[in-house]
Design an enzyme around this catalytic site. Structure first.
Site, PDB file in Angstrom:
ATOM      1  N   ASN A  22       0.904  -1.486  -0.625  1.00 53.71           N
ATOM      2  CA  ASN A  22      -0.022   0.525   0.110  1.00 53.71           C
ATOM      3  C   ASN A  22       0.552   0.626  -0.102  1.00 53.71           C
ATOM      4  O   ASN A  22       1.567   1.664   0.892  1.00 53.71           O
ATOM      5  CB  ASN A  22      -1.120  -0.115   1.108  1.00 53.71           C
ATOM      6  CG  ASN A  22      -1.539   1.346   1.507  1.00 53.71           C
ATOM      7  OD1 ASN A  22      -2.142   2.099   0.220  1.00 53.71           O
ATOM      8  ND2 ASN A  22      -2.198   1.608   2.528  1.00 53.71           N
ATOM      9  N   LYS A  64      -0.029   3.983  -0.563  1.00 54.47           N
ATOM     10  CA  LYS A  64      -0.340   5.583   0.049  1.00 54.47           C
ATOM     11  C   LYS A  64      -0.432   6.988  -0.504  1.00 54.47           C
ATOM     12  O   LYS A  64      -0.288   6.388  -1.400  1.00 54.47           O
ATOM     13  CB  LYS A  64       0.410   5.455   1.435  1.00 54.47           C
ATOM     14  CG  LYS A  64      -0.467   4.237   2.115  1.00 54.47           C
ATOM     15  CD  LYS A  64       0.301   4.078   4.252  1.00 54.47           C
ATOM     16  CE  LYS A  64       0.558   3.423   4.665  1.00 54.47           C
ATOM     17  NZ  LYS A  64       0.055   3.263   6.275  1.00 54.47           N
ATOM     18  N   HIS A  67      -9.381   1.149   4.863  1.00 54.45           N
ATOM     19  CA  HIS A  67      -7.714   1.380   5.409  1.00 54.45           C
ATOM     20  C   HIS A  67      -8.032   2.094   7.139  1.00 54.45           C
ATOM     21  O   HIS A  67      -8.524   3.034   6.573  1.00 54.45           O
ATOM     22  CB  HIS A  67      -7.054   2.039   4.833  1.00 54.45           C
ATOM     23  CG  HIS A  67      -5.973   1.684   5.328  1.00 54.45           C
ATOM     24  ND1 HIS A  67      -4.873   3.138   6.228  1.00 54.45           N
ATOM     25  CD2 HIS A  67      -4.543   0.610   4.824  1.00 54.45           C
ATOM     26  CE1 HIS A  67      -4.342   2.538   6.110  1.00 54.45           C
ATOM     27  NE2 HIS A  67      -3.761   1.019   6.059  1.00 54.45           N
ATOM     28  N   GLU A  97      -6.777   4.559   8.095  1.00 55.62           N
ATOM     29  CA  GLU A  97      -6.207   6.546   7.646  1.00 55.62           C
ATOM     30  C   GLU A  97      -7.565   6.480   7.000  1.00 55.62           C
ATOM     31  O   GLU A  97      -8.115   8.198   6.934  1.00 55.62           O
ATOM     32  CB  GLU A  97      -4.962   6.347   6.466  1.00 55.62           C
ATOM     33  CG  GLU A  97      -3.606   5.768   7.829  1.00 55.62           C
ATOM     34  CD  GLU A  97      -2.874   5.663   6.820  1.00 55.62           C
ATOM     35  OE1 GLU A  97      -2.385   4.913   5.876  1.00 55.62           O
ATOM     36  OE2 GLU A  97      -1.487   4.977   7.408  1.00 55.62           O
ATOM     37  N   GLU A 118      -5.111  -4.859  10.460  1.00 58.29           N
ATOM     38  CA  GLU A 118      -3.838  -3.955  10.735  1.00 58.29           C
ATOM     39  C   GLU A 118      -3.963  -3.111  12.269  1.00 58.29           C
ATOM     40  O   GLU A 118      -4.796  -2.336  12.003  1.00 58.29           O
ATOM     41  CB  GLU A 118      -3.938  -2.386   9.453  1.00 58.29           C
ATOM     42  CG  GLU A 118      -3.575  -3.105   8.669  1.00 58.29           C
ATOM     43  CD  GLU A 118      -3.365  -2.807   7.057  1.00 58.29           C
ATOM     44  OE1 GLU A 118      -2.139  -3.101   6.981  1.00 58.29           O
ATOM     45  OE2 GLU A 118      -3.890  -1.236   7.222  1.00 58.29           O
ATOM     46  N   GLY A 123       3.237   2.383  10.417  1.00 57.08           N
ATOM     47  CA  GLY A 123       4.040   3.344   9.943  1.00 57.08           C
ATOM     48  C   GLY A 123       4.589   3.754  12.135  1.00 57.08           C
ATOM     49  O   GLY A 123       5.629   4.857  11.719  1.00 57.08           O
ATOM     50  N   SER A 125       4.554  -2.371  10.509  1.00 55.29           N
ATOM     51  CA  SER A 125       5.433  -2.808   9.961  1.00 55.29           C
ATOM     52  C   SER A 125       5.962  -3.832   9.947  1.00 55.29           C
ATOM     53  O   SER A 125       7.166  -4.335  11.058  1.00 55.29           O
ATOM     54  CB  SER A 125       6.030  -2.059  11.890  1.00 55.29           C
ATOM     55  OG  SER A 125       5.628  -0.660  12.189  1.00 55.29           O
TER      56      SER A 125
HETATM   57  P1  13P Z   1       2.991   0.348   7.593  1.00 57.30           P
HETATM   58  O1  13P Z   1       3.811  -0.702   6.719  1.00 57.30           O
HETATM   59  O2  13P Z   1       4.504   1.583   7.026  1.00 57.30           O
HETATM   60  O3  13P Z   1       3.728   0.337   8.995  1.00 57.30           O
HETATM   61  O4  13P Z   1       1.880   0.393   6.941  1.00 57.30           O
HETATM   62  C1  13P Z   1       1.077  -0.746   6.838  1.00 57.30           C
HETATM   63  C2  13P Z   1       0.354  -0.045   6.352  1.00 57.30           C
HETATM   64  O5  13P Z   1      -0.567   0.997   6.816  1.00 57.30           O
HETATM   65  C3  13P Z   1      -0.112  -0.881   5.495  1.00 57.30           C
HETATM   66  O6  13P Z   1      -1.651  -0.297   4.388  1.00 57.30           O
END
Ligand code: 13P
Length: 249
Positions: free
Chosen positions: A9, A11, A94, A96, A166, A172, A212
């Protein structure tokens, strides 16, 4: 047998030239694997990504879509628009999108149904926040996220669904759920699907872990029986790291 999947992803990262460069490098470094490998660049670069991956097995998927067919929804993208450029899988839910764009369970249910109505595949994301885990409410939160968005689906819809757990506190942050925590939650998710539908459906659905995942921890997380792959953020932006994670599956 459930399918293994590693998805990146991206983003809101990578411009056009960077997208093409990363995909060229990734294609060259792609390890031999039976897992499905997917990347989700930003909308404006989906066409270019499809082009770059024409002779590759890497699939291009979308990060989001709107539930309406078309119309006055400034800034939004429909299922038909994605299908029209050859993108038939979409990430929905997601954290976010939930946190920054007000996407509720109700909206997400609509989005899932809109995608399925067009025969798209849905990668449905969910996961608890740190406060939920600290108060030992994480199983309840995850259960309600799944129930609210997915329990009204027909049983037949599940062949088109991939789940991605997640935990928000691991996204992140560099802090990963331990392999044991991931396995414990994935087993709980499978039980939730068994209770709401049946064991055959629950045993067939791929459940990815995200938060992560890095080359150094991927093998351990992927070794757990209910973890069927990963949804990768930061490490998917570096070809060597993403290739190493694919190798780990
Ligand atoms: P990270 O791997 O940067 O923690 O992000 C995970 C994520 O949100 C994938 O959709």
């Amino acid at each position: 047998m459930r399918g293994k999947i590693v998805a990146g992803n991206w983003k809101m990262n990578k411009n056009l030239a960077e997208t093409e460069a990363l995909l060229t490098e990734l294609s060259a470094k792609l390890p031999d694997t039976t897992a499905e490998v997917m990347v989700a660049p930003t909308f404006v670069n989906l066409v270019a990504a499809k082009h770059s991956l024409e002779s590759s097995t890497i699939e291009v998927i979308a990060q989001n879509m709107h539930f309406a067919e078309s119309g006055a929804y400034t800034g939004e993208i429909s299922a038909d628009m994605l299908l029209n450029i050859g993108v038939d899988t979409v990430i929905i839910g997601h954290s976010e999108r939930r946190a920054y764009f007000g996407e509720t369970d109700e909206i997400l249910e609509k989005k899932v149904k809109a995608a399925l109505a067009k025969n798209m595949r849905v990668m449905f994301c969910f996961g608890e926040e740190l406060a939920d885990r600290k108060s030992e409410n994480h199983f309840n939160v995850v259960e309600s996220q799944i129930k609210n968005a997915l329990f009204s689906l027909d049983a037949s819809a599940w062949s088109k669904i991939v789940l991605a757990y997640e935990p928000v506190w691991a996204i992140g942050t560099g802090e990963t759920a331990s392999a044991e925590q991931a396995q414990e939650m994935h087993a709980f998710i499978r039980k939730t699907i068994t209770d709401g539908f049946d064991a055959a459906i629950a045993n067939k659905v791929s459940i990815l872990y995200g938060g992560s995942v890095k080359p150094g921890n991927a093998s351990e997380i992927f070794s757990k029986p209910d973890v069927d792959g990963g949804l990768i953020g930061g490490a998917a932006l570096v070809a060597d790291d993403f290739a190493a994670i694919i190798k780990a599956i």
